[in-house]
Structures are given as C-alpha cells and as structure tokens.
Design a protein around this motif. Structure first.
Motif, short mmCIF file in Angstrom:
data_model
loop_
_atom_site.label_atom_id
_atom_site.label_comp_id
_atom_site.label_asym_id
_atom_site.label_seq_id
_atom_site.Cartn_x
_atom_site.Cartn_y
_atom_site.Cartn_z
N THR A 182 0.83 -1.20 0.00
CA THR A 182 0.00 0.00 0.00
C THR A 182 0.87 1.26 0.00
N GLY A 183 0.55 2.18 -0.90
CA GLY A 183 1.32 3.40 -1.04
C GLY A 183 2.48 3.29 -2.01
N HIS A 184 2.63 2.11 -2.61
CA HIS A 184 3.71 1.87 -3.57
C HIS A 184 3.10 1.35 -4.87
N LEU A 185 3.88 0.64 -5.64
CA LEU A 185 3.42 0.05 -6.91
C LEU A 185 2.81 1.10 -7.83
N ARG A 186 3.52 2.22 -8.02
CA ARG A 186 3.11 3.24 -8.98
C ARG A 186 3.79 2.92 -10.31
N VAL A 187 2.97 2.56 -11.31
CA VAL A 187 3.50 2.04 -12.57
C VAL A 187 2.77 2.68 -13.75
N THR A 188 3.53 3.08 -14.75
CA THR A 188 2.99 3.57 -16.03
C THR A 188 3.30 2.56 -17.12
N TYR A 189 2.25 2.16 -17.87
CA TYR A 189 2.42 1.33 -19.06
C TYR A 189 1.96 2.16 -20.26
N HIS A 190 2.85 2.41 -21.21
CA HIS A 190 2.39 3.12 -22.41
C HIS A 190 3.07 2.58 -23.67
N HIS A 191 2.28 2.54 -24.73
CA HIS A 191 2.75 2.13 -26.06
C HIS A 191 3.34 0.72 -26.08
N ASN A 192 2.73 -0.18 -25.34
CA ASN A 192 3.12 -1.58 -25.39
C ASN A 192 2.15 -2.36 -26.27
N TRP A 193 2.65 -3.44 -26.86
CA TRP A 193 1.84 -4.31 -27.71
C TRP A 193 1.73 -5.67 -27.05
N PHE A 194 0.53 -6.00 -26.59
CA PHE A 194 0.23 -7.29 -25.98
C PHE A 194 -0.46 -8.15 -27.04
N ASN A 195 0.23 -9.15 -27.55
CA ASN A 195 -0.26 -9.93 -28.68
C ASN A 195 -0.35 -11.41 -28.29
N ASN A 196 -1.58 -11.93 -28.22
CA ASN A 196 -1.81 -13.32 -27.83
C ASN A 196 -1.33 -13.58 -26.40
N VAL A 197 -1.62 -12.64 -25.51
CA VAL A 197 -1.38 -12.79 -24.07
C VAL A 197 -2.73 -12.94 -23.40
N ASN A 198 -2.89 -14.01 -22.63
CA ASN A 198 -4.21 -14.37 -22.13
C ASN A 198 -4.78 -13.39 -21.10
N SER A 199 -3.95 -12.95 -20.14
CA SER A 199 -4.48 -12.12 -19.04
C SER A 199 -3.34 -11.36 -18.36
N ARG A 200 -3.71 -10.59 -17.31
CA ARG A 200 -2.75 -9.76 -16.57
C ARG A 200 -2.10 -8.73 -17.48
N ILE A 201 -2.92 -7.82 -17.98
CA ILE A 201 -2.45 -6.83 -18.96
C ILE A 201 -2.83 -5.42 -18.51
N PRO A 202 -2.31 -5.00 -17.34
CA PRO A 202 -1.70 -5.79 -16.28
C PRO A 202 -2.76 -6.19 -15.25
N SER A 203 -2.33 -6.93 -14.23
CA SER A 203 -3.13 -7.14 -13.02
C SER A 203 -2.46 -6.37 -11.90
N LEU A 204 -3.20 -5.43 -11.31
CA LEU A 204 -2.61 -4.53 -10.31
C LEU A 204 -3.37 -4.62 -8.99
N ARG A 205 -2.61 -4.86 -7.91
CA ARG A 205 -3.15 -4.81 -6.55
C ARG A 205 -2.55 -3.61 -5.81
N PHE A 206 -3.39 -2.95 -5.01
CA PHE A 206 -2.98 -1.93 -4.02
C PHE A 206 -2.39 -0.66 -4.62
N GLY A 207 -1.81 -0.71 -5.81
CA GLY A 207 -1.04 0.41 -6.32
C GLY A 207 -1.84 1.37 -7.17
N THR A 208 -1.09 2.17 -7.94
CA THR A 208 -1.66 3.17 -8.84
C THR A 208 -1.09 2.95 -10.22
N GLY A 209 -1.95 2.70 -11.20
CA GLY A 209 -1.48 2.37 -12.53
C GLY A 209 -2.07 3.28 -13.60
N HIS A 210 -1.24 3.71 -14.52
CA HIS A 210 -1.66 4.48 -15.68
C HIS A 210 -1.36 3.65 -16.92
#
Length: 324
Positions: free
Chosen positions: A201-229
């Motif tokens: 809690t209070g951590h896991l600050r992550v930015t994902y940009h301009h990525n290509w997820f091709n034939n990936v089943n799940s977790r795109i992403p899976s985020l707990r507790f944090g802050t994601g863009h």
C-alpha cells in the motif's frame, strides 16, 4: 544610394544565435514520429537514468554478463547476441542493460531486480523463461523497461512459464514503455498477493504506455494496491486484459483492444474490488466490468497521449527490440 554597414562580429554572432533559436523552436514544434524512442522515461519512472554516461562494456557470455551487472556503481552493459540462461540473473543498482542490434538478449531464463534502484532495461529479447519471470522487479524503485521483446509460447500449461514482467514487494516508480509481450498466458502482474497490503500500500506506482500485448491471455496488467496508468497500448487476443483489484487505482486511457473478451475488470478473483477510470479507449467489442470508478484521473507527471485512432499503427511500428 545607401550602403549597408559591414556586419561586425557581434552582429554576426547575434544573427547566428537568432537563426539557431528559430531552428530550435521549429524542431520543438515538430510532432514526435510514431514509435520514436524517448531518451528518458515518461510516467512514474521519470528520472530513472541507469548507468547514465558511464563507459559501456559489451558482453556476449553469461559469466561476463553476471560480472558486468553486479554491484551498485554506475555502469552500462551492452549484450551482444543471445545468451542462454537457467533461472534469473540479478541486476545491480545504477545499471543500464542494452541489447546490441535487434536480436540480442536472453533465452531460457530472465533478469531480476531485487532491492535495487535506478535500473534501465532496453532493446532486449527475452524468451521462454522456464519456471520464472522474464523480468522480475522486486522491492525496487526507479525502473525503466523500454523497447524490449518479451515472449514464450502457449504450447505448454499456463504455469510452465511464469510472468513476462512481474512487479512486486512494494516496487515503485516504474515505467514500462514500447515493449512487445507475445504468446504467453500471464502477462504482467503488479502486486503478487491479496495478503500483502502492509508492504504494498502506497507503492506500486506504474505507467504502461505504447506496449503491444499480442496473444497474451491475461494480466495486462493485473494490479493490486497500487496506482497504474495504462495508456496508448495495443491489446490483441486477450481473455481478460486490465485487472484492477484490492483497492488499486487505474486510469485506462486511449488504448485499443482487439479480439479481447474483457478489456477492463475491477471485480474478479480478489476479495476486494479495484477502481478504474476509462477514457478515450477503442474497446473493439470487448466488454468491461467496472464495479467502481476511482479517484485517479490526473497523473502527477507530464505526458501526451495520442488518440486511440493512431495507436495500433504507431505501436506495431515502434514497439519491441530493434526500434531504438
């Protein structure tokens, strides 16, 4: 007839400065080309420098690589060719690891950042990390993962390989940009357990940009507790893509989803739902499962999100190793 006075050295210098200034303004006014590589990270990982301007050393064997990335002094390590791995290699703090050309990197295992800071991983191919993650970020801060090609296959069960990129144990200030994630079950996990609130809690600050997820089943992403863009990403062939859980705050912006069942969910698998705000996305027929929208609507950094209409072309042209 009036004669023009001769240009003095001072006048020539002033004229040259004015021309240079005008040229600079013109360059700054030009839009960035699709896929053009940033020289520094945008997002939560801004300020990450890795080895900075340290003299680079080039390696082509596992033993040389392990030696080169150890320790916390500033270093730039270039990987030439494909190095077979078993398990993972730990990367020291203040390190840049950079693949040479378009096909250098690792196969059979992966890289681990454990309790370190200021690390850059760029232009690497990492494939088929058996029984482990291609990249693990654990207890680490200031990380930039950029223009890498991460892959396995889906010929085995979902646990034969682990994640392509897992970010865990209160890691923080991470940017994941212009990577390809391909042919895999579990793409990118941020926050490894529902029971790890006290650490995460209070951590896991992550930015994902301009990525290509091709034939990936799940977790795109899976985020707990944090802050994601999650912005300007291209997702093709997912079962469940963005998953916000255990109170995580997600802003999902200007992404494109194709052949995807659920683009965004906040209410699966965990005892506590997450939060998600959506804007500008092209869902391509995918559904959403938003049980609660969140408070994260304005990231605390400067960025420019391109419209979803151009995301597929720019990401497919610019993401992955060999594009910087």
């Amino acid at each position: 007839m009036r004669t023009r006075p001769p240009r003095t050295h001072a006048r020539r210098s002033a004229l040259a400065a004015a021309v240079a200034a005008a040229a600079t303004v013109a360059v700054l006014a030009l839009p960035q080309q699709a896929g053009a590589a940033e020289s520094s990270p945008v997002g939560f990982g801004a300020g990450t420098t890795g080895g900075g301007s340290a003299s680079a050393v080039t390696v082509s064997t596992l033993s040389a690589f392990k030696s080169a990335v150890a320790g916390s002094t500033a270093k730039v390590v270039k990987v030439s060719g494909t190095i077979p791995l078993s398990g993972q290699v730990d990367i020291g703090a203040n390190t840049t690891v950079l693949g040479v050309g378009s096909s250098s990197g690792f196969t059979g295992g992966g890289l681990r950042l454990k309790n370190v800071g200021n690390v850059v991983l760029r232009n690497l191919n990492i494939s088929k990390a058996v029984g482990t993650d291609a990249i693990t970020v654990q207890g680490s801060t200031k990380v930039w993962i950029d223009h890498n090609s991460l892959s396995s296959d889906r010929d085995h069960g979902k646990d034969y390989y682990d994640g392509l990129l897992d970010i865990t144990h209160a890691s923080d200030y991470v940017t994941v940009s212009w990577n390809t994630f391909k042919d895999h079950y579990k793409g990118s996990l941020a926050g490894h357990s529902d029971s790890n609130a006290s650490e995460d809690t209070g951590h896991l600050r992550v930015t994902y940009h301009h990525n290509w997820f091709n034939n990936v089943n799940s977790r795109i992403p899976s985020l707990r507790f944090g802050t994601g863009h999650f912005y300007d990403n291209y997702v093709v062939g997912a079962d469940t893509a963005v998953h916000s859980r255990m109170g995580a705050q997600m802003l999902v912006e200007n992404n494109v989803f194709r052949s995807t069942k659920v683009a965004v969910t906040t209410n699966r698998d965990s005892e506590t739902d997450g939060y998600a705000n959506l804007r500008g996305n092209d869902l391509g027929g995918a559904t959403t499962e938003i049980s609660q929208s969140g408070s994260f609507t304005s990231p605390p950094y400067g960025y420019s999100a391109e419209a979803a209409s151009s995301v597929a072309s720019s990401v497919t042209a610019g993401a992955g190793a060999g594009k910087i």
